[in-house]
Motif scaffolding. Structure first.
Motif, PDB file in Angstrom:
ATOM      1  N   ASN A 142       2.284  32.004  70.445  1.00  0.00           N
ATOM      2  CA  ASN A 142       3.429  32.392  69.614  1.00  0.00           C
ATOM      3  C   ASN A 142       4.715  32.409  70.428  1.00  0.00           C
ATOM      4  O   ASN A 142       5.773  31.947  69.975  1.00  0.00           O
ATOM      5  CB  ASN A 142       3.195  33.768  68.999  1.00  0.00           C
ATOM      6  CG  ASN A 142       2.172  33.744  67.882  1.00  0.00           C
ATOM      7  OD1 ASN A 142       1.842  32.681  67.352  1.00  0.00           O
ATOM      8  ND2 ASN A 142       1.661  34.904  67.520  1.00  0.00           N
ATOM      9  N   SER A 143       4.620  32.965  71.625  1.00  0.00           N
ATOM     10  CA  SER A 143       5.788  33.052  72.499  1.00  0.00           C
ATOM     11  C   SER A 143       6.345  31.668  72.808  1.00  0.00           C
ATOM     12  O   SER A 143       7.551  31.416  72.697  1.00  0.00           O
ATOM     13  CB  SER A 143       5.400  33.769  73.795  1.00  0.00           C
ATOM     14  OG  SER A 143       6.429  33.696  74.746  1.00  0.00           O
TER      15      SER A 143
ATOM     16  N   ASP B 154      10.643  26.018  69.326  1.00  0.00           N
ATOM     17  CA  ASP B 154      11.362  25.795  68.074  1.00  0.00           C
ATOM     18  C   ASP B 154      12.856  26.031  68.245  1.00  0.00           C
ATOM     19  O   ASP B 154      13.693  25.274  67.744  1.00  0.00           O
ATOM     20  CB  ASP B 154      10.816  26.722  66.985  1.00  0.00           C
ATOM     21  CG  ASP B 154       9.696  26.072  66.200  1.00  0.00           C
ATOM     22  OD1 ASP B 154       9.203  25.023  66.644  1.00  0.00           O
ATOM     23  OD2 ASP B 154       9.310  26.607  65.151  1.00  0.00           O
ATOM     24  N   THR B 155      13.198  27.109  68.945  1.00  0.00           N
ATOM     25  CA  THR B 155      14.609  27.394  69.208  1.00  0.00           C
ATOM     26  C   THR B 155      15.219  26.292  70.068  1.00  0.00           C
ATOM     27  O   THR B 155      16.340  25.832  69.819  1.00  0.00           O
ATOM     28  CB  THR B 155      14.751  28.750  69.920  1.00  0.00           C
ATOM     29  OG1 THR B 155      14.149  29.766  69.124  1.00  0.00           O
ATOM     30  CG2 THR B 155      16.214  29.098  70.137  1.00  0.00           C
TER      31      THR B 155
ATOM     32  N   LEU C 178       7.740  29.817  69.565  1.00  0.00           N
ATOM     33  CA  LEU C 178       9.047  30.328  69.163  1.00  0.00           C
ATOM     34  C   LEU C 178      10.153  29.770  70.051  1.00  0.00           C
ATOM     35  O   LEU C 178      11.206  29.343  69.566  1.00  0.00           O
ATOM     36  CB  LEU C 178       9.055  31.857  69.222  1.00  0.00           C
ATOM     37  CG  LEU C 178       8.491  32.599  68.014  1.00  0.00           C
ATOM     38  CD1 LEU C 178       8.439  34.093  68.300  1.00  0.00           C
ATOM     39  CD2 LEU C 178       9.329  32.330  66.777  1.00  0.00           C
ATOM     40  N   TYR C 179       9.910  29.783  71.347  1.00  0.00           N
ATOM     41  CA  TYR C 179      10.938  29.271  72.251  1.00  0.00           C
ATOM     42  C   TYR C 179      11.152  27.776  72.034  1.00  0.00           C
ATOM     43  O   TYR C 179      12.292  27.291  72.006  1.00  0.00           O
ATOM     44  CB  TYR C 179      10.578  29.536  73.712  1.00  0.00           C
ATOM     45  CG  TYR C 179      11.648  29.020  74.648  1.00  0.00           C
ATOM     46  CD1 TYR C 179      12.836  29.719  74.817  1.00  0.00           C
ATOM     47  CD2 TYR C 179      11.492  27.807  75.312  1.00  0.00           C
ATOM     48  CE1 TYR C 179      13.842  29.230  75.633  1.00  0.00           C
ATOM     49  CE2 TYR C 179      12.488  27.308  76.135  1.00  0.00           C
ATOM     50  CZ  TYR C 179      13.661  28.025  76.293  1.00  0.00           C
ATOM     51  OH  TYR C 179      14.660  27.532  77.095  1.00  0.00           O
TER      52      TYR C 179
ATOM     53  N   PRO D 105      11.245  36.353  64.690  1.00  0.00           N
ATOM     54  CA  PRO D 105      11.820  35.023  64.548  1.00  0.00           C
ATOM     55  C   PRO D 105      12.996  34.841  65.494  1.00  0.00           C
ATOM     56  O   PRO D 105      13.769  35.763  65.751  1.00  0.00           O
ATOM     57  CB  PRO D 105      12.269  34.999  63.079  1.00  0.00           C
ATOM     58  CG  PRO D 105      11.404  36.012  62.410  1.00  0.00           C
ATOM     59  CD  PRO D 105      11.192  37.087  63.434  1.00  0.00           C
ATOM     60  N   ALA D 106      13.111  33.638  66.013  1.00  0.00           N
ATOM     61  CA  ALA D 106      14.135  33.378  67.017  1.00  0.00           C
ATOM     62  C   ALA D 106      15.511  33.203  66.402  1.00  0.00           C
ATOM     63  O   ALA D 106      15.654  32.756  65.284  1.00  0.00           O
ATOM     64  CB  ALA D 106      13.760  32.118  67.798  1.00  0.00           C
TER      65      ALA D 106
ATOM     66  N   SER E 202      13.539  32.717  59.037  1.00  0.00           N
ATOM     67  CA  SER E 202      12.256  33.409  58.967  1.00  0.00           C
ATOM     68  C   SER E 202      11.707  33.305  57.551  1.00  0.00           C
ATOM     69  O   SER E 202      12.443  33.021  56.605  1.00  0.00           O
ATOM     70  CB  SER E 202      12.406  34.882  59.362  1.00  0.00           C
ATOM     71  OG  SER E 202      13.280  35.550  58.465  1.00  0.00           O
TER      72      SER E 202
ATOM     73  N   SER F 109       8.343  32.253  61.719  1.00  0.00           N
ATOM     74  CA  SER F 109       9.624  31.629  62.043  1.00  0.00           C
ATOM     75  C   SER F 109       9.633  30.192  61.547  1.00  0.00           C
ATOM     76  O   SER F 109       8.615  29.499  61.596  1.00  0.00           O
ATOM     77  CB  SER F 109       9.851  31.645  63.558  1.00  0.00           C
ATOM     78  OG  SER F 109      10.982  30.874  63.909  1.00  0.00           O
TER      79      SER F 109
ATOM     80  N   LEU G 105       3.535  34.526  62.639  1.00  0.00           N
ATOM     81  CA  LEU G 105       3.607  35.526  63.697  1.00  0.00           C
ATOM     82  C   LEU G 105       2.841  36.803  63.395  1.00  0.00           C
ATOM     83  O   LEU G 105       2.287  37.425  64.291  1.00  0.00           O
ATOM     84  CB  LEU G 105       5.076  35.892  63.963  1.00  0.00           C
ATOM     85  CG  LEU G 105       5.977  34.771  64.477  1.00  0.00           C
ATOM     86  CD1 LEU G 105       7.421  35.241  64.516  1.00  0.00           C
ATOM     87  CD2 LEU G 105       5.522  34.310  65.849  1.00  0.00           C
TER      88      LEU G 105
END
Length: 524
Positions: free
Chosen positions: A84-85, A91-92, A88-89, A45-46, A470, A493, A501
């Motif tokens: 997923n990569s 979302d951040t 995650l980015y 999780p980011a 998370s 995440s 994830l």
């Protein structure tokens, strides 16, 4: 290579971008056998750090470009890692950009120009909106004057096309289709009841097609939310003329439900709708109707615990009488703080042909300040030829939390052919930390034992918003030839959306489920 746009990136993100793509990007040939290069955030999780909106936009664009170059010939499994990569980015980035742009987001709805029938923001805001659009990000009104940043509906489907596994493609397409309109705002539905019913059916079909998907737990949540909204509506768009009158179902809703049952009679959703219509004639109160239908919805895609209505001749008075001899020996104070105990729930159910009653007691320390934790006690009673008898109990069975909170009993789940799980929720919210967990007991052969404990949500909010989030979602999975079901845990995440994830499957062994330590860490 010319990498001037890297200036200002935090080191971790810089490393990720270098892994994903070279800046000139046009001279590398795709190799179908080459492993996907994924962001270093792909399996965790980011956690957000302060970054400018321009940097986030550049980061999204560069990642999308690098992924597009890798997708031809890639395996579906490798494509999932890339998805997923990126997710995650993004979302951040959405969380960070939302913090950066709070000033105009808070006022965006006020830029509506009546004469033009659309939002007309100031030039400075429009430039930012145009910048965000280059990365597939848009401001989206969510009602009551609020606006949030989100990805455009086709953000992932257009990029990944057919590269992902079938369950991911279906899941993302369903969400993309739904996100073209605002579903709910101002405590009311923004779409017709017919559309809500269709969404419920769509998610049922997904779950029937991909029951073991890592996305199934999230799909179940969508199914359950839509199904309840379909039958009851929302506060400002109810399906009943009078919330307190069970006989006041709107005629247009009744016609819709009858039509749905006729068209989709063999589906789980239709079975729930049919039960709803039948109970309109048998239930006496709206609260009881909602309770019954919610339980039915919850069990639509789970092995069913046979829940029973309240049993005549056994209630709170009888429970208090049967628990008195034990509670008379239990201290009423903890470290000089008074414990307040109260019966919270009674749940009747059938197991192995026997009728049982579960009683959950909350134990709270209301005046103890932050450190003390409360707890939940669990008692089981059995109807033996008309005589109710105490068969098992567990004091301090689970739950708890700071400021003396007890937690609460959250329902029953099937753990195996002859075992029922008792779910107790606990949690803390303190100084920006939000941690919640499930403690699950197993009831089998008239005995209680600990099955497993699991942190379900873990987030931290600093002064500028959520810095880390998370989750661990779980469900039980029957397996042929095994008496006890397997525990399936989906870790993901929740910074801005929901990104599953990792999937962990825990078998029943030596009397319990051995959940990995990292999924039990409460940080307290």
């Amino acid at each position: 290579m010319n990498c001037s746009f890297f200036k200002g990136l935090v080191p971790g993100l810089l490393c990720s971008i270098v892994l994903l793509a070279a800046c000139d990007g046009g001279n590398t040939k795709n190799n179908p056998k080459e492993k996907a290069k994924v962001d270093t955030l792909a399996n965790q999780p980011a956690e957000r750090q302060a970054v400018s909106t321009k940097t986030y936009v550049d980061g999204i664009i560069s990642r999308r470009k690098a992924i597009a170059q890798q997708l031809p010939g890639i395996s579906p499994e490798a494509a999932v890692k890339l998805y997923n990569s990126l997710a995650l980015y993004v979302d951040t980035a959405l969380a960070g950009m939302s913090d950066n742009e709070t000033a105009w987001l808070d006022n965006y709805a006020n830029y509506y120009a009546e004469e033009k029938k659309k939002i007309v923001p100031p030039d400075s805001v429009q430039r930012t909106v145009d910048l965000l659009a280059t990365a597939g990000i848009e401001p989206w009104g969510i009602g009551e004057g609020y606006t949030e940043l989100r990805t455009v509906p086709t953000f992932y489907t257009q990029l990944f096309k057919n590269a992902l596994p079938a369950d991911y493609r279906s899941y993302l397409q369903l969400n993309a289709d739904e996100d073209t309109v605002l579903y709910s705002a101002d405590a009311g539905l923004g779409v017709s009841f017919h559309e809500v019913g269709q969404r419920t059916l769509n998610w049922e079909q997904f779950l029937e097609t991909y029951p073991n998907s890592i996305l199934a737990v999230s799909a179940r949540e969508s199914f359950e939310r839509y199904c309840e909204d379909y039958l009851f509506g929302q506060d400002n768009t109810p399906s009943f003329e009078n919330w307190q009158d069970i006989a006041s179902l709107n005629q247009e809703n009744k016609d819709e439900y009858l039509s749905f049952v006729q068209k989709h009679g063999n589906t789980k959703t239709a079975a729930i709708v049919k039960l709803f219509l039948e109970k309109l004639d048998t239930e006496k109160s709206m609260d009881r109707l909602k309770q019954d239908i919610r339980k039915e919805i919850k069990q639509a895609f789970a092995e069913r615990v046979e829940l029973l209505p309240a049993q005549a001749g056994f209630g709170e008075a009888q429970v208090n009488q049967l628990t008195k001899s034990v509670y008379d020996t239990v201290p009423t104070e903890v470290a000089n703080d008074k414990v307040s105990r109260a019966l919270d729930s009674l749940q009747f159910f059938r197991q192995d042909g026997n009728t049982y009653c579960l009683a959950a007691f909350r134990n709270e320390i209301k005046d103890g300040g932050a450190p003390p934790s409360g707890w939940v006690d669990i008692w089981l009673f059995k109807n033996n030829n008309g005589s109710w008898q105490h068969v098992a109990h567990e004091l301090n069975a689970g739950g708890g939390g700071m400021y003396g909170n007890s937690g609460y009993f959250n329902g029953l789940v099937k753990l195996g052919g002859h075992s029922t799980g008792i779910v107790i929720v606990g949690g803390i919210t303190h100084m920006g930390s939000n941690v919640f967990w499930d403690d699950v007991l197993a009831f089998s052969n008239d005995r209680l034992s600990s099955a497993f404990s699991l942190v379900t949500d873990n987030s931290y909010e600093n002064g500028s918003g959520t810095g880390q989030c998370s989750y661990n979602k779980w469900q039980m999975q029957p397996v042929a030839g095994e008496e006890n079901y397997r525990l399936v845990i989906i870790t993901g995440s929740c910074m801005s959306s929901n990104v599953p994830l990792e999937k962990t499957v825990v078998p029943f062994k030596n009397g319990s489920y051995s959940v990995p330590d990292k999924l039990q860490d409460r940080g307290i």
